[in-house]
Design a protein around this motif. Structure first.
Motif: not given
Ligand code: CA
Length: 745
Positions: A202-207, A234-238, A655-657
């Motif tokens: 899911s979205n919301g897994g950024e570090t 966690g997701e597309l955006e570290i 679009e974040s996964t």
């Molecule tokens: Ca994100």
């Protein structure tokens, strides 16, 4: 007499008071002493928390130190003060320093574990958190959102800390700019160890996130330097940069499946960062969006991600973009970057009807691209005339995006003594770039007391243990096993479960030899995977003959509750039969808010199943949440299955996964999906799957394949398949590829 009595009492009182531990300075032992010590602290004081476990404690460290005389809150011994249970820490005031605390075995009752504020009017300025660790201090509810660190105020430093194993939704660390007092903050985030973060699904897994779209044109001026990001996937955006004027310098990204994303905000400096993908799928580098961005002297090796998670991605923008969409890339500089064996460099990425504003006035100079793994590493999605290319090098085997500005050179790659792949000396000299060198090592980051070799126990990594046949012998053996152990079952013998086998660590059940052991169960599920559990079934016969006569049984089920740890399920060389005592007998039954990293079924035959094989369809709210990343079915046969073999659902337009990712190779489906309770009326259904390959499969007398393609440019390929009397492919859109499909009635 009265005088004497008073004297005795007074003496007793004095003695009694002298016995009380001093609270002004020195060691505090409990919450009350800690609170008092903070209350009366003056500049230069040290408040020392006694070693041991502090449970259910919400610490408010509000005080006022001085620049030369900060007030310190520290562990008696760094790494030996454990904050557990329902606990957190708030810091407010000036010149305060916290060190040596470890948060574990619990989670915060509020929305942050460590907060650089008491409330919106009382922030921290000139404060420091150092040598602390937050380890698996994670809400058991996967989609109950929190941050582990929230930075507010100005001039704060977060350094030499470790943040390891966040499993619930919410950015691991956030720099917030929501009030004037937190802007132009000059925070410093350095020498931290950002430990493994598994895919959230899911979205919301950024570090790390700095800012939000709302304040994205505000300057933050945060420096992120010499940190080590270890498998932050966690997701597309570290890292999600969402404000102006930030610096990312000298950080290492080790096998992270995502990118450093300049999502919003201008004037970002991204310099000398090292992205070590080591040829692992979906590892990414840098994504450039917005104005006046400087991306210089960065390094990438073996980055395999594509599209938004490529090694180097320059996006298209939206003309007059709303603040939460994509600003055009303007006046940016991409120079001196080295990418070795990186597969995807994307220019004008995201180009579509909305994102039509091409990069402008941007330079792309003196970069080196050496690759033998993808001969066409560049993808150009739109007009690149706004980017000027000069003095770039690319090896002769690979194709440049345009002829001008690229010199063809040999693929010359050397290796340094510490294993870093670097371009040959002559290539570096050709455009005067200095030799790459890791900016920071894992030893130089994080708390001094912490072992950073995070050992993730894998399936079949432990010892082999023989299990005698009989009733519940498997349960007894499991309870004595260590994580990763292999329980070896005897050839041709029967193993009966009359109780639940609850699995909360990785375990393998393995038959050896030709006569497979038989496993039966009298419970509604043979195996229950609970939080932390993973299961491999190898060379077994799973027989539903003893299962209770009731609807809704399963061979494997997840916990009924939310799981904040991902699980794996491997099924190899098995026979699964007669799951038909009653209706809706599934192979795998999952609960909402559970997530499989990998489900693999290989060389396995399943027959007579009244339910479905794999249904990952519990996240029905269309929020971009889903239930499994990799679903792999190879060389397997499914016969007389009333439900679907696979029903995989990812709803929404997020679009974040990366996933779900599906591979179905060399399988046979016969009389599958035609049961009256199979509501989806398909043998296989992919809804919002991001990447699917179905190859060399055969359907006979079965329900069709359903494809529901959503956003994110999903890749769906179906090739070399036969569909006999099986309804073919039913799809909502036609943007999928088919090749050599034989459909007969
Ligand atoms: Ca994100």
């Amino acid at each position: 007499m009265k005088k004497l009595f008073t004297l005795i009492i007074t003496t007793i009182l004095i003695v009694f008071q002298a016995c009380q531990p001093p609270v002004e300075k020195g060691v505090v032992e409990n919450e009350e002493q800690l609170r008092k010590a903070i209350e009366i602290a003056t500049p230069g004081d040290e408040i020392v928390m006694k070693n041991g476990i502090w449970k259910d404690i919400e610490i408010l460290f509000q005080a006022k130190g001085e620049k030369e005389n900060p007030i310190k809150l520290k562990a008696e011994e760094a790494g030996k003060v454990f904050i557990e249970g329902s606990s957190n820490l708030r810091i407010a005031g000036e010149f305060l320093e916290v060190s040596g605390l470890v948060f574990r075995n619990g989670f915060t009752p509020t929305s942050e574990v460590i907060s650089f504020k008491k409330d919106k009017n009382n922030l921290a300025n000139h404060c420091r958190v150092t040598n602390c660790a937050i380890q698996y201090f994670t809400n058991p509810e996967r989609f109950e959102s929190d941050y582990w660190v929230g930075m507010y105020g100005k001039n704060n430093r977060f350094d030499h800390n470790a943040l390891i194993g966040k499993g619930n939704q919410g950015v691991t660390m956030a720099v917030r700019l929501n009030t004037e007092e937190s802007r132009e903050n000059n925070h410093r985030i350095d020498h931290n160890y950002f430990g493994p973060r598994a895919s959230l699904g899911s979205n919301g897994g950024e570090t790390l996130r700095i800012g939000t779209s709302h304040y994205s044109l505000t300057f933050s001026n945060t420096v992120v330097e010499n940190n080590y990001f270890d498998r932050c996937s966690g997701e597309l955006e570290i890292i999600s940069n969402k404000s102006c004027g930030n610096t990312f310098k000298g950080n290492v990204f080790y096998e992270c499946k995502g990118t450093l994303t300049m999502r919003h905000g201008n004037e970002t400096l991204v310099e000398n960062n090292y992205f070590l993908g080591n040829n692992i799928a979906n590892t990414g580098g840098i994504r450039v969006i917005n104005e006046s961005q400087t991306v210089i002297n960065n390094y990438g090796y073996g980055l395999k991600g594509y599209r938004f998670r490529g090694a180097l991605v320059v996006m298209n923008g939206v003309p007059n973009s709303p603040i939460n969409r994509y600003n055009q890339v303007i006046d940016s500089k991409i120079e001196g970057n080295i990418l070795i064996d990186c597969d995807h460099i994307q220019l004008c990425a995201g180009s579509d009807e909305e994102r039509s504003a091409i990069p402008q006035n941007t330079t792309f100079n003196k970069n080196i691209f050496l690759t033998t793994t993808n001969p066409k590493p560049f993808t150009v999605y739109d007009d690149i005339s706004g980017i000027s290319f000069n003095n770039n090098l690319i090896n002769a085997e690979a194709e440049a995006p345009i002829k001008i500005g690229f010199s063809s050179v040999p693929y010359e790659v050397a290796e340094t003594s510490n294993g870093l792949k670097i371009p040959g000396q002559s290539l570096l000299e050709k455009i005067a770039i200095k030799e790459p060198q890791l900016p920071v090592s894992k030893d130089e980051v994080g708390p001094d007391y912490l072992n950073k070799d995070i050992d993730v126990k894998r399936l079949s990594s432990g010892k082999e243990v023989k299990v005698l046949p009989g009733e519940n012998t498997l349960i007894d053996a499991y309870l004595k096993s260590s994580p990763g152990d292999v329980l070896v079952l005897s050839d041709g013998e029967e193993y009966l479960l009359t109780k639940d086998l609850k699995i909360s660590q990785p375990v393998t059940l393995r038959g050896t030899g030709a006569g497979k052991p038989v496993v039966k169960s009298q419970k509604s599920a043979f195996f229950k995977i609970e939080n932390g559990g993973s299961l491999a079934l190898e060379n077994l016969i799973i027989d539903g003959a003893e299962s209770p006569d009731q609807p809704g049984n399963s061979v494997v089920s997840t916990s009924k509750y939310s799981m904040n740890k991902n699980y794996n399920l491997f099924v190899k060389n098995c026979v699964v039969k007669d799951l038909d005592v009653n209706h809706t007998f599934d192979f795998l039954k999952i609960a909402k808010h559970t997530f499989a990293d990998t489900i693999l079924i290989e060389n396995t035959q399943m027959t007579n199943v009244t339910g479905s094989v794999i249904s990952l369809d519990k996240e029905v709210e269309d929020l971009g949440i889903y239930n499994g990343e990799y679903i792999l079915i190879h060389q397997s046969t499914f016969r007389d299955v009333q439900g679907a073999v696979a029903n995989i659902y990812r709803g929404g337009t997020d679009e974040s996964t990366f996933g779900p990712i599906v591979r179905f190779l060399e399988n046979e489906f016969s009389n599958v999906g035609k049961g009256k309770r199979n509501k989806i009326q398909a043998s296989v259904s992919f809804h919002g799957v991001q990447n699917a390959l179905v190859e060399n499969c055969k359907w006979t007398n079965s329900a069709p394949i359903n494809l529901h393609l959503t956003n994110g440019e999903p890749i769906t390929i179906i090739k070399d398949c036969e569909m006999d009397n099986s309804g073919g492919i039913v799809a909502n859109r036609n943007e999928f590829k088919t090749e050599n499909i034989k459909i007969s009635q």
